[in-house]
Design a protein around this motif. Sequence first.
Motif, PDB file in Angstrom:
ATOM      1  N   VAL A   1       0.820  -1.217   0.000  1.00 17.78           N
ATOM      2  CA  VAL A   1       0.000   0.000   0.000  1.00 17.78           C
ATOM      3  C   VAL A   1       0.851   1.262   0.000  1.00 17.78           C
ATOM      4  O   VAL A   1       0.523   2.249  -0.689  1.00 17.78           O
ATOM      5  CB  VAL A   1      -0.955  -0.010   1.218  1.00 17.78           C
ATOM      6  CG1 VAL A   1      -1.667   1.335   1.362  1.00 17.78           C
ATOM      7  CG2 VAL A   1      -1.976  -1.130   1.076  1.00 17.78           C
ATOM      8  N   MET A   2       1.941   1.252   0.743  1.00 11.45           N
ATOM      9  CA  MET A   2       2.739   2.470   0.923  1.00 11.45           C
ATOM     10  C   MET A   2       3.775   2.697  -0.178  1.00 11.45           C
ATOM     11  O   MET A   2       4.140   3.843  -0.468  1.00 11.45           O
ATOM     12  CB  MET A   2       3.462   2.425   2.278  1.00 11.45           C
ATOM     13  CG  MET A   2       2.535   2.319   3.467  1.00 11.45           C
ATOM     14  SD  MET A   2       1.466   3.755   3.679  1.00 11.45           S
ATOM     15  CE  MET A   2       2.676   5.006   4.114  1.00 11.45           C
ATOM     16  N   LEU A   3       4.245   1.612  -0.817  1.00 14.95           N
ATOM     17  CA  LEU A   3       5.324   1.769  -1.795  1.00 14.95           C
ATOM     18  C   LEU A   3       5.025   1.112  -3.141  1.00 14.95           C
ATOM     19  O   LEU A   3       5.058   1.781  -4.180  1.00 14.95           O
ATOM     20  CB  LEU A   3       6.627   1.180  -1.234  1.00 14.95           C
ATOM     21  CG  LEU A   3       7.821   1.173  -2.210  1.00 14.95           C
ATOM     22  CD1 LEU A   3       8.231   2.595  -2.579  1.00 14.95           C
ATOM     23  CD2 LEU A   3       8.998   0.398  -1.611  1.00 14.95           C
ATOM     24  N   LEU A   4       4.732  -0.172  -3.135  1.00 15.37           N
ATOM     25  CA  LEU A   4       4.634  -0.906  -4.398  1.00 15.37           C
ATOM     26  C   LEU A   4       3.472  -0.432  -5.261  1.00 15.37           C
ATOM     27  O   LEU A   4       3.642  -0.181  -6.466  1.00 15.37           O
ATOM     28  CB  LEU A   4       4.508  -2.411  -4.113  1.00 15.37           C
ATOM     29  CG  LEU A   4       5.615  -3.033  -3.260  1.00 15.37           C
ATOM     30  CD1 LEU A   4       5.417  -4.537  -3.136  1.00 15.37           C
ATOM     31  CD2 LEU A   4       6.987  -2.731  -3.841  1.00 15.37           C
ATOM     32  N   THR A   5       2.279  -0.312  -4.673  1.00 14.64           N
ATOM     33  CA  THR A   5       1.123   0.124  -5.453  1.00 14.64           C
ATOM     34  C   THR A   5       1.265   1.568  -5.931  1.00 14.64           C
ATOM     35  O   THR A   5       0.950   1.858  -7.097  1.00 14.64           O
ATOM     36  CB  THR A   5      -0.175  -0.052  -4.639  1.00 14.64           C
ATOM     37  OG1 THR A   5      -0.310  -1.438  -4.289  1.00 14.64           O
ATOM     38  CG2 THR A   5      -1.391   0.387  -5.449  1.00 14.64           C
ATOM     39  N   PRO A   6       1.725   2.511  -5.095  1.00 12.58           N
ATOM     40  CA  PRO A   6       1.971   3.858  -5.622  1.00 12.58           C
ATOM     41  C   PRO A   6       2.935   3.868  -6.810  1.00 12.58           C
ATOM     42  O   PRO A   6       2.733   4.620  -7.774  1.00 12.58           O
ATOM     43  CB  PRO A   6       2.550   4.605  -4.411  1.00 12.58           C
ATOM     44  CG  PRO A   6       1.886   3.958  -3.246  1.00 12.58           C
ATOM     45  CD  PRO A   6       1.839   2.497  -3.614  1.00 12.58           C
ATOM     46  N   CYS A   7       3.970   3.027  -6.770  1.00 11.93           N
ATOM     47  CA  CYS A   7       4.893   2.962  -7.915  1.00 11.93           C
ATOM     48  C   CYS A   7       4.188   2.411  -9.150  1.00 11.93           C
ATOM     49  O   CYS A   7       4.415   2.893 -10.273  1.00 11.93           O
ATOM     50  CB  CYS A   7       6.104   2.096  -7.564  1.00 11.93           C
ATOM     51  SG  CYS A   7       7.313   2.916  -6.500  1.00 11.93           S
ATOM     52  N   LEU A   8       3.341   1.404  -8.953  1.00 10.83           N
ATOM     53  CA  LEU A   8       2.576   0.859 -10.071  1.00 10.83           C
ATOM     54  C   LEU A   8       1.668   1.926 -10.683  1.00 10.83           C
ATOM     55  O   LEU A   8       1.551   2.049 -11.914  1.00 10.83           O
ATOM     56  CB  LEU A   8       1.733  -0.336  -9.589  1.00 10.83           C
ATOM     57  CG  LEU A   8       0.818  -0.985 -10.627  1.00 10.83           C
ATOM     58  CD1 LEU A   8       1.622  -1.586 -11.767  1.00 10.83           C
ATOM     59  CD2 LEU A   8      -0.061  -2.043  -9.961  1.00 10.83           C
ATOM     60  N   ILE A   9       1.041   2.725  -9.825  1.00  7.74           N
ATOM     61  CA  ILE A   9       0.155   3.798 -10.299  1.00  7.74           C
ATOM     62  C   ILE A   9       0.945   4.850 -11.067  1.00  7.74           C
ATOM     63  O   ILE A   9       0.541   5.280 -12.159  1.00  7.74           O
ATOM     64  CB  ILE A   9      -0.583   4.431  -9.103  1.00  7.74           C
ATOM     65  CG1 ILE A   9      -1.565   3.421  -8.503  1.00  7.74           C
ATOM     66  CG2 ILE A   9      -1.316   5.703  -9.534  1.00  7.74           C
ATOM     67  CD1 ILE A   9      -2.104   3.820  -7.157  1.00  7.74           C
ATOM     68  N   LEU A  10       2.066   5.268 -10.521  1.00  7.17           N
ATOM     69  CA  LEU A  10       2.901   6.261 -11.206  1.00  7.17           C
ATOM     70  C   LEU A  10       3.352   5.747 -12.569  1.00  7.17           C
ATOM     71  O   LEU A  10       3.385   6.488 -13.558  1.00  7.17           O
ATOM     72  CB  LEU A  10       4.111   6.607 -10.341  1.00  7.17           C
ATOM     73  CG  LEU A  10       3.826   7.442  -9.090  1.00  7.17           C
ATOM     74  CD1 LEU A  10       5.015   7.423  -8.148  1.00  7.17           C
ATOM     75  CD2 LEU A  10       3.475   8.875  -9.463  1.00  7.17           C
ATOM     76  N   ASP A  11       3.675   4.461 -12.634  1.00  9.26           N
ATOM     77  CA  ASP A  11       4.122   3.865 -13.889  1.00  9.26           C
ATOM     78  C   ASP A  11       3.014   3.874 -14.935  1.00  9.26           C
ATOM     79  O   ASP A  11       3.261   4.149 -16.118  1.00  9.26           O
ATOM     80  CB  ASP A  11       4.594   2.429 -13.624  1.00  9.26           C
ATOM     81  CG  ASP A  11       4.967   1.708 -14.898  1.00  9.26           C
ATOM     82  OD1 ASP A  11       5.691   2.288 -15.721  1.00  9.26           O
ATOM     83  OD2 ASP A  11       4.546   0.547 -15.070  1.00  9.26           O
ATOM     84  N   ARG A  12       1.767   3.589 -14.512  1.00 10.90           N
ATOM     85  CA  ARG A  12       0.676   3.409 -15.472  1.00 10.90           C
ATOM     86  C   ARG A  12      -0.149   4.664 -15.729  1.00 10.90           C
ATOM     87  O   ARG A  12      -0.845   4.736 -16.742  1.00 10.90           O
ATOM     88  CB  ARG A  12      -0.251   2.286 -14.989  1.00 10.90           C
ATOM     89  CG  ARG A  12       0.430   0.934 -14.878  1.00 10.90           C
ATOM     90  CD  ARG A  12       1.122   0.542 -16.179  1.00 10.90           C
ATOM     91  NE  ARG A  12       1.802  -0.727 -16.079  1.00 10.90           N
ATOM     92  CZ  ARG A  12       1.281  -1.900 -16.447  1.00 10.90           C
ATOM     93  NH1 ARG A  12       0.052  -1.941 -16.939  1.00 10.90           N
ATOM     94  NH2 ARG A  12       1.977  -3.013 -16.321  1.00 10.90           N
TER      95      ARG A  12
END
Length: 315
Positions: free
Chosen positions: A45-56
């Motif tokens: 929630v704090m790191l991996l998903t935000p990075c996925l969102i920024l990427d997409r």
Amino acid sequence: MPGLDFASILTVVLPVYLTMAAGFTMRKMELLTAEVDAGVMRLCVMLLTPCLILDRVVGNESVMKPLPVLVAAGLGFSLVTLGIAVAYFAAPMIGLRKNEGRRSFAVSTGLQNYGFVAIPIVTALFPDKGTMGVLFTFTLGVEIACWTSGVGLLTGLGKAPWKLALNPPVLTILFSLLLNFTGLHVYVPEVARRTFTMVGACAVPLAVIIIGASIADIWGQERMRWSVAVLSPVLRLLVIPIAFFGCAFFLPVSLELKRILVIQGAMPSAVFSIMIARHYGGHAPTAVQCVLSTTLVSMVTSPIVIAWAMQALHL
């Protein structure tokens, strides 16, 4: 994109459930202990998903203008709220009353697994960046519905913790959209984009494994109430999807949003709804039964429904 027949869709959907089954098995074999769940999900929630969102989302041509974003978010909110309402008014059919599971049944049946189960299916079916970007804008509305219509039904709207909708993934979506709307997305360095891609790729597999482990934890805890186990899948996987597919068919929305509506409509109940029931005065056993029954039934229905809807809507 693979063909639109059932077998091809099954090859896309099945790996998600097999990954979930791996988490289930690891928990039962005590190779994945419950103590690690909180840390892993916090990492997601704090790191991996935000990075996925920024990427997409950052620089995604499908989410560059406010109006399509508002339409997607509005449909996310409206369809979840409608699903909760349908389940709430159907619950008395099986004898569920207030304080005896009616509200938890409504929230658990009306709130689909909109995130970590839907994401890999969307990625596999529609590898273009545009569709995934629209998925994240759709989830903005779902998050708001979850913390207002969903939790508000359990606590009363005045006590609903709507501020929890402003969680790291949602804030990241809003930040990414701001970059798009202002044109600042062009200044994001390539090294940052590559980092977002690499780190974000870890989010979904880890989260789906933990979802499987969580299902293992609740498996067999409560005696199955068969009326709940039958009505919840009927509503979640047959009745409520009619609204999703109706919007995809009749509304003049983008191709990407039509795709998201099809996938979201075929999803089972969100495992997260069990936590909602436990923390906000709901009836957790009812939520557990809704999640287990819809998840098991969706293993069969999801590929069938997705294949049919994609053919019917020429997606």
